[in-house]
Motif scaffolding. Structure first.
Motif, PDB file in Angstrom:
ATOM      1  N   SER A  93      -7.486   6.269  -9.005  1.00 46.54           N
ATOM      2  CA  SER A  93      -6.787   7.047  -7.650  1.00 46.54           C
ATOM      3  C   SER A  93      -6.829   8.762  -7.845  1.00 46.54           C
ATOM      4  O   SER A  93      -6.886   9.184  -8.997  1.00 46.54           O
ATOM      5  CB  SER A  93      -5.733   6.681  -7.339  1.00 46.54           C
ATOM      6  OG  SER A  93      -5.580   5.152  -7.057  1.00 46.54           O
ATOM      7  N   SER A 125       1.452  -1.804   1.744  1.00 48.15           N
ATOM      8  CA  SER A 125       1.592  -0.726   0.787  1.00 48.15           C
ATOM      9  C   SER A 125      -0.060  -0.435   0.374  1.00 48.15           C
ATOM     10  O   SER A 125      -0.172   0.644  -0.692  1.00 48.15           O
ATOM     11  CB  SER A 125       2.412  -0.803  -0.706  1.00 48.15           C
ATOM     12  OG  SER A 125       1.746  -2.077  -1.366  1.00 48.15           O
ATOM     13  N   LYS A 126      -0.796  -1.119   1.051  1.00 49.27           N
ATOM     14  CA  LYS A 126      -2.335  -0.869   0.562  1.00 49.27           C
ATOM     15  C   LYS A 126      -2.497  -0.832  -1.050  1.00 49.27           C
ATOM     16  O   LYS A 126      -3.236   0.085  -1.793  1.00 49.27           O
ATOM     17  CB  LYS A 126      -2.810   0.538   1.181  1.00 49.27           C
ATOM     18  CG  LYS A 126      -2.890   0.370   2.814  1.00 49.27           C
ATOM     19  CD  LYS A 126      -3.359   1.842   3.214  1.00 49.27           C
ATOM     20  CE  LYS A 126      -3.382   1.921   4.597  1.00 49.27           C
ATOM     21  NZ  LYS A 126      -1.979   1.895   5.387  1.00 49.27           N
ATOM     22  N   GLU A 127      -2.450  -1.814  -1.602  1.00 50.00           N
ATOM     23  CA  GLU A 127      -2.142  -2.074  -2.970  1.00 50.00           C
ATOM     24  C   GLU A 127      -3.025  -3.292  -3.439  1.00 50.00           C
ATOM     25  O   GLU A 127      -2.609  -4.467  -3.067  1.00 50.00           O
ATOM     26  CB  GLU A 127      -0.887  -2.105  -3.577  1.00 50.00           C
ATOM     27  CG  GLU A 127      -0.564  -2.212  -5.245  1.00 50.00           C
ATOM     28  CD  GLU A 127       0.822  -2.045  -5.407  1.00 50.00           C
ATOM     29  OE1 GLU A 127       1.342  -1.141  -5.535  1.00 50.00           O
ATOM     30  OE2 GLU A 127       1.242  -2.969  -5.440  1.00 50.00           O
ATOM     31  N   ALA A 180      -3.173  -5.185  -7.434  1.00 43.84           N
ATOM     32  CA  ALA A 180      -2.568  -5.141  -8.807  1.00 43.84           C
ATOM     33  C   ALA A 180      -3.468  -6.047  -9.704  1.00 43.84           C
ATOM     34  O   ALA A 180      -3.789  -7.294  -9.155  1.00 43.84           O
ATOM     35  CB  ALA A 180      -1.364  -5.330  -8.898  1.00 43.84           C
ATOM     36  N   ARG A 192      -1.604  -1.126 -11.181  1.00 41.29           N
ATOM     37  CA  ARG A 192      -1.676  -1.115  -9.604  1.00 41.29           C
ATOM     38  C   ARG A 192      -2.745   0.045  -9.302  1.00 41.29           C
ATOM     39  O   ARG A 192      -2.878   1.166  -9.698  1.00 41.29           O
ATOM     40  CB  ARG A 192      -0.509  -0.724  -9.049  1.00 41.29           C
ATOM     41  CG  ARG A 192       0.558  -1.617  -9.497  1.00 41.29           C
ATOM     42  CD  ARG A 192       1.946  -1.185  -8.989  1.00 41.29           C
ATOM     43  NE  ARG A 192       2.908  -2.181  -9.568  1.00 41.29           N
ATOM     44  CZ  ARG A 192       3.207  -3.470  -8.941  1.00 41.29           C
ATOM     45  NH1 ARG A 192       2.464  -3.765  -8.069  1.00 41.29           N
ATOM     46  NH2 ARG A 192       4.282  -4.252  -9.560  1.00 41.29           N
ATOM     47  N   TYR A 193      -3.700  -0.579  -8.231  1.00 37.88           N
ATOM     48  CA  TYR A 193      -4.681   0.348  -7.491  1.00 37.88           C
ATOM     49  C   TYR A 193      -4.122   0.503  -5.995  1.00 37.88           C
ATOM     50  O   TYR A 193      -4.106  -0.373  -5.346  1.00 37.88           O
ATOM     51  CB  TYR A 193      -6.146  -0.284  -7.634  1.00 37.88           C
ATOM     52  CG  TYR A 193      -6.925   0.409  -6.721  1.00 37.88           C
ATOM     53  CD1 TYR A 193      -7.344   1.983  -7.055  1.00 37.88           C
ATOM     54  CD2 TYR A 193      -7.438  -0.244  -5.686  1.00 37.88           C
ATOM     55  CE1 TYR A 193      -8.308   2.376  -6.010  1.00 37.88           C
ATOM     56  CE2 TYR A 193      -8.241   0.568  -4.735  1.00 37.88           C
ATOM     57  CZ  TYR A 193      -8.898   1.708  -4.870  1.00 37.88           C
ATOM     58  OH  TYR A 193      -9.493   2.329  -4.041  1.00 37.88           O
ATOM     59  N   ASN A 194      -3.993   1.838  -5.701  1.00 37.13           N
ATOM     60  CA  ASN A 194      -3.577   2.050  -4.612  1.00 37.13           C
ATOM     61  C   ASN A 194      -4.798   2.935  -3.608  1.00 37.13           C
ATOM     62  O   ASN A 194      -5.513   3.828  -4.184  1.00 37.13           O
ATOM     63  CB  ASN A 194      -2.340   3.007  -4.266  1.00 37.13           C
ATOM     64  CG  ASN A 194      -1.184   2.462  -4.625  1.00 37.13           C
ATOM     65  OD1 ASN A 194      -0.710   2.388  -5.749  1.00 37.13           O
ATOM     66  ND2 ASN A 194      -0.679   1.628  -3.956  1.00 37.13           N
TER      67      ASN A 194
END
Length: 267
Positions: free
Chosen positions: A200, A222-224, A226, A231-233
């Motif tokens: 990110s 949360s636009k996530e 994992a 965690r990748y957002n």
């Protein structure tokens, strides 16, 4: 009838109160071998898979036992023929028939290889849905077009590569999310047959081998995404649909019984 006769004979000659146990059948022996080898494995969501494996184990064991019976008969016959040849002052070459040395582990390994599905097979049905009308997504279908090459090159240079190895493009690419402002691909998510990598804006890259992937989760609000709690957002709402499809594909891959049993046996 024969079992009853044997039991009565044992009761006649054995002390009173001694328990008489019926000898285990060979089918039960092979089934017990399987149970012992897979002890502790959670079969809640894969009862049909394990039922088929149990049946295969019995069939496999029966075949091994029959092969060894045949080998023993052939070897005994050869020995008799050799003895007769000596009496007749003849020479007979004896080539022993080898035993079938396969074990329950050989059967399990073969069954797992037959039922295992590769990661890319879980992505193929959703490729079109993942990339439809979304400029931020690249799949293996884009490998040879300008969009795919540009984003793949940017991701490979920035984060989607093995440590210490520089590459121009991502090989075995399944899906790539590009979350950069101008479409360079230097920030985002890349999933290949071998690894998951993501980065990110302003963060360090994360890298996970597919063989070490244990869990995946998705949170739309949360636009996530994992992976093993890393965690990748993503920032673009347009990626909600593709992110959900990626999550479902990875989850289906991890939940396949053959992979779960393989990991259990290797743990």
């Amino acid at each position: 009838m024969l079992d009853d006769i044997i039991k009565r004979m044992f009761r006649t000659f054995m002390p009173q109160g001694t328990e008489v146990k019926t000898p285990r059948s060979r089918e039960q022996y092979w089934e017990d071998q399987l149970i012992e080898r897979t002890i502790g494995f959670d079969t809640t969501d894969c009862t049909e898979f394990m039922s088929k494996l149990r049946q295969r184990a019995i069939e496999f064991g029966t075949s091994v036992d029959q092969n060894n019976t045949n080998a023993a008969v052939d070897n005994d016959t050869d020995k008799i023929n050799q003895a007769l040849a000596v009496l007749s002052d003849e020479s007979v070459e004896h080539i022993p028939v080898e035993k079938d040395k396969r074990t329950i582990d050989d059967l399990i390994d073969k069954y797992l290889n037959e039922t295992y599905k590769s990661l890319d097979s879980f992505f193929e049905p959703v490729y079109q849905a993942i990339q439809d009308e979304c400029k931020y997504v690249v799949t293996s279908n884009d490998w040879n077009n300008s969009k795919g090459k540009k984003k793949s090159k940017g991701a490979a240079k920035s984060y989607a590569h093995y440590d210490g190895i520089c590459v121009d493009y991502i090989s075995c690419l399944l899906v790539l999310f590009d979350t950069t402002l101008f479409g360079s691909g230097s920030d985002g998510l890349a999933i290949t047959s071998d690894f998951i990598a993501f980065k990110s804006l302003g963060d360090d890259k994360e890298f996970i081998y597919i063989s070490e992937l244990e869990s995946v989760s998705y949170n739309r609000s949360s636009k996530e995404l994992a992976f093993n709690n890393k965690r990748y957002n993503y920032v673009h709402t347009e990626l909600n649909g593709p992110a959900k499809l990626v999550f479902e594909s990875l989850q289906d891959y991890l939940n396949q019984p053959s992979l779960k049993l393989r990991k259990h046996l290797n743990s």
